[in-house]
Write an enzyme that holds these catalytic residues in place. Sequence first.
Site, PDB file in Angstrom:
ATOM      1  N   LEU A   1       0.828  -1.194  -0.429  1.00 28.77           N
ATOM      2  CA  LEU A   1       0.006   0.134  -0.228  1.00 28.77           C
ATOM      3  C   LEU A   1       0.543   0.770   0.117  1.00 28.77           C
ATOM      4  CD1 LEU A   1      -3.101  -1.116   2.336  1.00 28.77           C
ATOM      5  CD2 LEU A   1      -3.219  -0.727  -0.052  1.00 28.77           C
TER       6      LEU A   1
ATOM      7  N   ASP B   1      -0.479  -7.798  11.708  1.00 24.95           N
ATOM      8  CA  ASP B   1       0.241  -6.988  10.623  1.00 24.95           C
ATOM      9  C   ASP B   1       1.582  -6.717  11.428  1.00 24.95           C
ATOM     10  OD1 ASP B   1       1.448  -7.171   7.580  1.00 24.95           O
ATOM     11  OD2 ASP B   1       0.338  -5.212   7.468  1.00 24.95           O
TER      12      ASP B   1
ATOM     13  N   CYS C   1      -2.320 -20.984  19.862  1.00 27.01           N
ATOM     14  CA  CYS C   1      -2.126 -20.329  21.346  1.00 27.01           C
ATOM     15  C   CYS C   1      -1.035 -21.324  21.971  1.00 27.01           C
ATOM     16  CB  CYS C   1      -3.393 -20.955  22.183  1.00 27.01           C
ATOM     17  SG  CYS C   1      -4.916 -20.025  22.602  1.00 27.01           S
TER      18      CYS C   1
ATOM     19  N   CYS D   1      -0.556 -17.337  25.822  1.00 27.49           N
ATOM     20  CA  CYS D   1      -1.986 -17.114  25.304  1.00 27.49           C
ATOM     21  C   CYS D   1      -2.390 -18.099  27.166  1.00 27.49           C
ATOM     22  CB  CYS D   1      -2.267 -17.974  24.193  1.00 27.49           C
ATOM     23  SG  CYS D   1      -2.218 -17.225  23.036  1.00 27.49           S
TER      24      CYS D   1
END
Length: 227
Positions: free
Chosen positions: A25, A169, A214, A218
């Site tokens: 982008l 991201d 996980c 986590c």
Amino acid sequence: MSSWAQQGLCAKIEFLGKEEMGGGLRRALKVLCTWSEYDVLKPGQQYIIKSFLPEVVNTWQSVYREDTVLHLCLREIQQQRAAQKLTFAFNQIKPKTILYSPRFLEVFLLYCHSANQWFAIEECITGEFRKFNNNNGDEIVPTTLLEETMLAFSHWSYEYTRGELVVLDLQGVGEILTDPSVIKRGENESYDMIFGPANLGDDAIRNFRAKHHCNSCCRKLKLPDLK
């Protein structure tokens, strides 16, 4: 040589070559601050300035008919600052057994007089650049505690916001991150976006839920399984 102002403050920057960086982008250029009023930038510090590709700007001109680039830059900045606030909360809540503390670079709006264009600007970070997941929810297979921490942060952001947002991201050097995608539920159904154009909305959230595995971080955060 060019200059920019923030609340009436100016700085001079020098473009360091023409080598471009960036993703799908945006494009990015490395610059050097040579002078700054009241240290709004740090003289001698290298920075990255980022602009949107022409095809991205053209796509969004139908939505933002005036100052399209400015609107896109502001949403990108809002996105990174939202992710930054979530890291602040994460670092306060996480147990001491999670040793790494992710943080996002400060990003600011820049108007470059010589280019007659709006940009986003942030410090240039050096070191091994890593990408931990993408804006569609695909993630690496973690082999280190740092990688597990980053992927657990994405999971935690989803639970902390009750499924309204997820920060994806994730990329950067060590604990220092940049260019996140804050995915908002339902936003792909509307052009009235809150965050940047990389938001893939519900599709990314569904993919993230399906593909996230996980890890030990986590479990330390007591996060529920997403599947």
